[in-house]
Design a protein around this motif. Structure first.
Motif, short mmCIF file in Angstrom:
data_model
loop_
_atom_site.label_atom_id
_atom_site.label_comp_id
_atom_site.label_asym_id
_atom_site.label_seq_id
_atom_site.Cartn_x
_atom_site.Cartn_y
_atom_site.Cartn_z
N THR A 23 0.96 -1.49 -0.27
CA THR A 23 -0.33 -0.17 -0.55
C THR A 23 0.72 1.25 0.45
O THR A 23 0.68 1.95 -0.36
N LEU A 58 -7.18 2.28 -3.25
CA LEU A 58 -7.05 2.25 -1.81
C LEU A 58 -8.12 2.08 -1.02
O LEU A 58 -8.20 2.02 -0.21
N ARG A 61 -8.36 -1.29 0.28
CA ARG A 61 -7.67 -1.99 1.00
C ARG A 61 -7.87 -1.83 2.77
O ARG A 61 -7.85 -0.58 3.52
N ASP A 63 -5.25 -1.35 5.34
CA ASP A 63 -4.28 -0.46 5.58
C ASP A 63 -3.52 1.31 5.25
O ASP A 63 -2.86 1.20 5.56
N THR A 64 -4.71 1.68 3.81
CA THR A 64 -5.00 2.47 3.46
C THR A 64 -4.30 3.85 4.74
O THR A 64 -3.32 4.29 4.27
N CYS A 67 -1.15 3.61 6.41
CA CYS A 67 -0.02 3.95 5.36
C CYS A 67 -0.40 5.27 5.26
O CYS A 67 0.99 5.77 5.65
#
Length: 87
Positions: A23, A58, A61, A63-64, A67
């Motif tokens: 990511t 994005l 996801r 974990d966007t 991150c």
């Protein structure tokens, strides 16, 4: 213009928007793409056409957010922050 957008979208799908891509790498590429597209097309027509698949991917996801926060709060040891120069 349509051929450029189509080619770019295919390249994104094949090389970047896949489960194996980190990511943080996708975010870094997204920022780089924004910078380049602003130089090539100040009106933003190309960027508007290609940003949607990136944003949708994005958002999906898990974990966007983590991150983004990590990239924004990083000490910038590489000399540049992800958000630098976007505004």
């Amino acid at each position: 213009h349509q051929q450029v957008v189509s080619s770019f979208r295919v390249a994104l799908q094949k090389r970047l928007l896949c489960p194996g891509a980190a990511t943080s790498d996708i975010l870094t590429q997204f920022v780089s793409t924004i910078r380049v597209m602003r130089q090539l097309d100040p009106a933003g027509v190309l960027l508007a056409a290609i940003r949607i698949p990136l944003q949708q991917y994005l958002r999906a996801r898990k974990d966007t957010i983590r991150c983004i926060v990590t990239l924004l709060t990083d000490d910038g040891s590489n000399g540049e922050t992800v958000g630098g120069g976007l505004g």
